[in-house]
Design an enzyme around this catalytic site. Structure first.
Site, PDB file in Angstrom:
ATOM      1  N   ASP A 167       0.868  -1.170   0.000  1.00 52.85           N
ATOM      2  CA  ASP A 167       0.000   0.000   0.000  1.00 52.85           C
ATOM      3  C   ASP A 167       0.914   1.232   0.000  1.00 52.85           C
ATOM      4  O   ASP A 167       1.764   1.387   0.884  1.00 52.85           O
ATOM      5  CB  ASP A 167      -0.889  -0.045   1.255  1.00 52.85           C
ATOM      6  CG  ASP A 167      -1.890   1.104   1.303  1.00 52.85           C
ATOM      7  OD1 ASP A 167      -1.585   2.174   0.771  1.00 52.85           O
ATOM      8  OD2 ASP A 167      -2.968   0.913   1.908  1.00 52.85           O
TER       9      ASP A 167
ATOM     10  N   ARG B 227       0.770  14.679  14.324  1.00 56.79           N
ATOM     11  CA  ARG B 227       1.410  14.326  13.059  1.00 56.79           C
ATOM     12  C   ARG B 227       1.532  15.543  12.139  1.00 56.79           C
ATOM     13  O   ARG B 227       0.581  16.315  11.997  1.00 56.79           O
ATOM     14  CB  ARG B 227       0.526  13.249  12.419  1.00 56.79           C
ATOM     15  CG  ARG B 227       1.073  12.606  11.200  1.00 56.79           C
ATOM     16  CD  ARG B 227       0.187  11.446  10.807  1.00 56.79           C
ATOM     17  NE  ARG B 227      -1.049  11.911  10.176  1.00 56.79           N
ATOM     18  CZ  ARG B 227      -1.753  11.186   9.312  1.00 56.79           C
ATOM     19  NH1 ARG B 227      -1.369   9.972   8.983  1.00 56.79           N
ATOM     20  NH2 ARG B 227      -2.862  11.671   8.778  1.00 56.79           N
TER      21      ARG B 227
HETATM   22  C1  LIG Z   1      -5.284   6.957   3.549  1.00 57.20           C
HETATM   23  C2  LIG Z   1      -5.084   5.492   3.525  1.00 57.20           C
HETATM   24  C3  LIG Z   1      -6.081   4.624   3.055  1.00 57.20           C
HETATM   25  C4  LIG Z   1      -7.425   5.168   2.699  1.00 57.20           C
HETATM   26  O1  LIG Z   1      -8.249   4.294   2.047  1.00 57.20           O
HETATM   27  P1  LIG Z   1      -9.587   4.835   1.366  1.00 57.20           P
HETATM   28  O2  LIG Z   1     -10.225   3.640   0.836  1.00 57.20           O
HETATM   29  O3  LIG Z   1      -9.185   5.848   0.363  1.00 57.20           O
HETATM   30  O4  LIG Z   1     -10.395   5.507   2.427  1.00 57.20           O
HETATM   31  C5  LIG Z   1      -5.775   3.280   2.959  1.00 57.20           C
HETATM   32  N1  LIG Z   1      -4.565   2.792   3.323  1.00 57.20           N
HETATM   33  C6  LIG Z   1      -3.606   3.612   3.806  1.00 57.20           C
HETATM   34  C7  LIG Z   1      -2.288   3.066   4.182  1.00 57.20           C
HETATM   35  C8  LIG Z   1      -3.843   4.972   3.929  1.00 57.20           C
HETATM   36  O5  LIG Z   1      -2.907   5.765   4.419  1.00 57.20           O
END
Ligand SMILES: *Cc1c(COP(=O)(O)O)cnc(C)c1O
Length: 416
Positions: free
Chosen positions: A203, A375
């Protein structure tokens, strides 16, 4: 308060740093309210000025005048692939391996299911306790769908490497910890995952647009990320998903909507997955949101990720050194080594929520993450060294003079 003396010493120095900063001219591409020091671009990027005109154009000229013809004549239908290819350039991915679609949460679900399908003899998803909860929630949802025939194994971030064994089907990690900014070694962990026969899912929400990512070089199998943080795509901007070229034939997306079909406009009754990255699409693309994102990506054409990373390190090192000097009692929650950190800096404070509300009230916008993290994100496209110094001065006043301890700063809002 006595800070006047410090200001006199530091002011010429920051001015000089801003004068020689090669990225300083990029600030003019953004619309940021006067008097605000915006240290939350890691949560919602600032507004690129070009977005307003791009949206107006798409609404009035394309939607307004072309109506449904727009899908062909403005090629709206291929926006996911076109924007995907632009994002691919920012994450070290080959052309045709990234599409823009849906949200990160949904894309996590798609790639996780695809990965598990590729390792039918194994049933463990390995992740860490520093992962963003939505990623873990999506894994739990998938687990429920498989009749609990799947294990989500969570270990501490520093234990991922040793926890990789031959029971693991997929390692699912976020490169940069959303709370502390700690950065995993993507290349090394991916290699380790492969050495035990596991697939690697990354991610990139807190990576993309802040520093270079080398998906192809690191041999990552799947990746996801969002575009409203450092990419400045706007609130709720669509996310992206990467599938390594050698995995595209597996067509593992379980959300088999018509836009992922090989021939959506044949309107066949049976699902036939597309052989391209379109297989990761589900439904109709969000044309207006993609218009905004496309305009925001234009700003990245003026610089390189290496230059952005260099400035991000300078800004955060500067902030850390100022806070260390001014507020020696505050504990840094982020790694001190910039190579082990994303583009954010966090501190622990028992009353972090109230401290952040006080900061926001004094014009410094960062955010709070439960239970005790304050943060600050450093978006190198639009921040100046003078702003970092000013933010440090305000932070010092709030901590030293206890300005955060007012009843209104303790009132929690729905979004923190
Ligand atoms: C911001 C964030 C998300 C957000 O997911 P959405 O489906 O866009 O709400 C997911 N994973 C990480 C690591 C994030 O920082």
């Amino acid at each position: 308060m006595g800070e006047g003396k410090i200001l006199e010493v530091d002011a010429p120095d920051v001015k000089q740093r801003d004068d020689i900063d090669p990225l300083a001219p990029l600030r003019q591409h953004f619309s940021i309210p006067d008097g605000i020091i915006y240290l939350d671009g890691n949560s919602l990027g600032a507004l690129p000025k070009a977005v307003t005109a791009a949206l107006t154009h798409t609404v009035e000229e394309q939607w307004g005048k072309s109506l449904i013809k727009g899908w062909n004549c403005h090629n709206w239908i291929d926006l996911p692939a076109r924007i995907g290819n632009r994002i691919a350039n920012l994450i070290g991915a080959e052309k045709g391996t990234v599409i823009c679609a849906d949200s990160t949460s949904l894309n996590v679900f798609k790639v996780l299911a695809a990965a598990m399908k590729m390792r039918p003899e194994r049933n463990v998803i390995l992740s860490d306790t520093g992962n963003f909860p939505t990623d873990l929630y999506m894994a739990q949802g998938l687990k429920g769908l498989t009749g609990d025939n799947l294990e989500l194994r969570l270990v501490a971030p520093e234990e991922v490497e040793t926890a990789l064994d031959e029971t693991v089907a997929a390692m699912m990690l976020t490169e940069v910890d959303y709370r502390t900014g700690r950065k995993h070694d993507m290349k090394a962990l991916t290699a380790k995952a492969h050495s035990v026969g596991a697939l690697a899912i990354w991610d990139l929400c807190h990576s993309v647009g802040a520093f270079p990512v080398y998906l192809s070089e690191a041999k990552v199998d799947f990746a996801v990320g969002c575009s409203y943080k450092y990419l400045n795509g706007g609130p709720g901007a669509p996310a992206f998903v990467y599938v390594a070229p050698q995995h595209q034939h597996t067509n593992g997306n379980p959300l088999t909507g018509w836009m992922g079909h090989n021939a959506p406009f044949a309107f066949d009754l049976g699902y036939e997955p597309s052989a391209t990255m379109d297989q990761m699409r589900v439904g109709t693309p969000q044309v207006l949101a993609m218009t905004a994102l496309s305009a925001s990506l234009d700003v990245f054409e003026h610089t390189s990720l290496e230059a952005l990373h260099a400035k991000s390190v300078e800004l955060s090192e500067f902030f850390i050194s100022e806070i260390k000097r001014r507020c020696p009692g505050l504990e840094l929650a982020s790694p001190t080594d910039p190579a082990k950190r994303g583009s954010q800096v966090s501190f622990y404070h028992e009353q972090g929520y109230a401290v952040m509300q006080a900061l926001i009230d004094h014009g410094v916008i960062g955010d709070f993450r439960a239970p005790n993290i304050i943060r600050f994100g450093f978006a190198p496209l639009y921040l100046s060294f003078a702003e970092i110094l000013k933010a440090a001065e305000i932070f010092e006043d709030i901590i030293t003079d206890g300005l955060w301890d007012k009843p209104e700063y303790h009132q929690k809002s729905k979004v923190t």
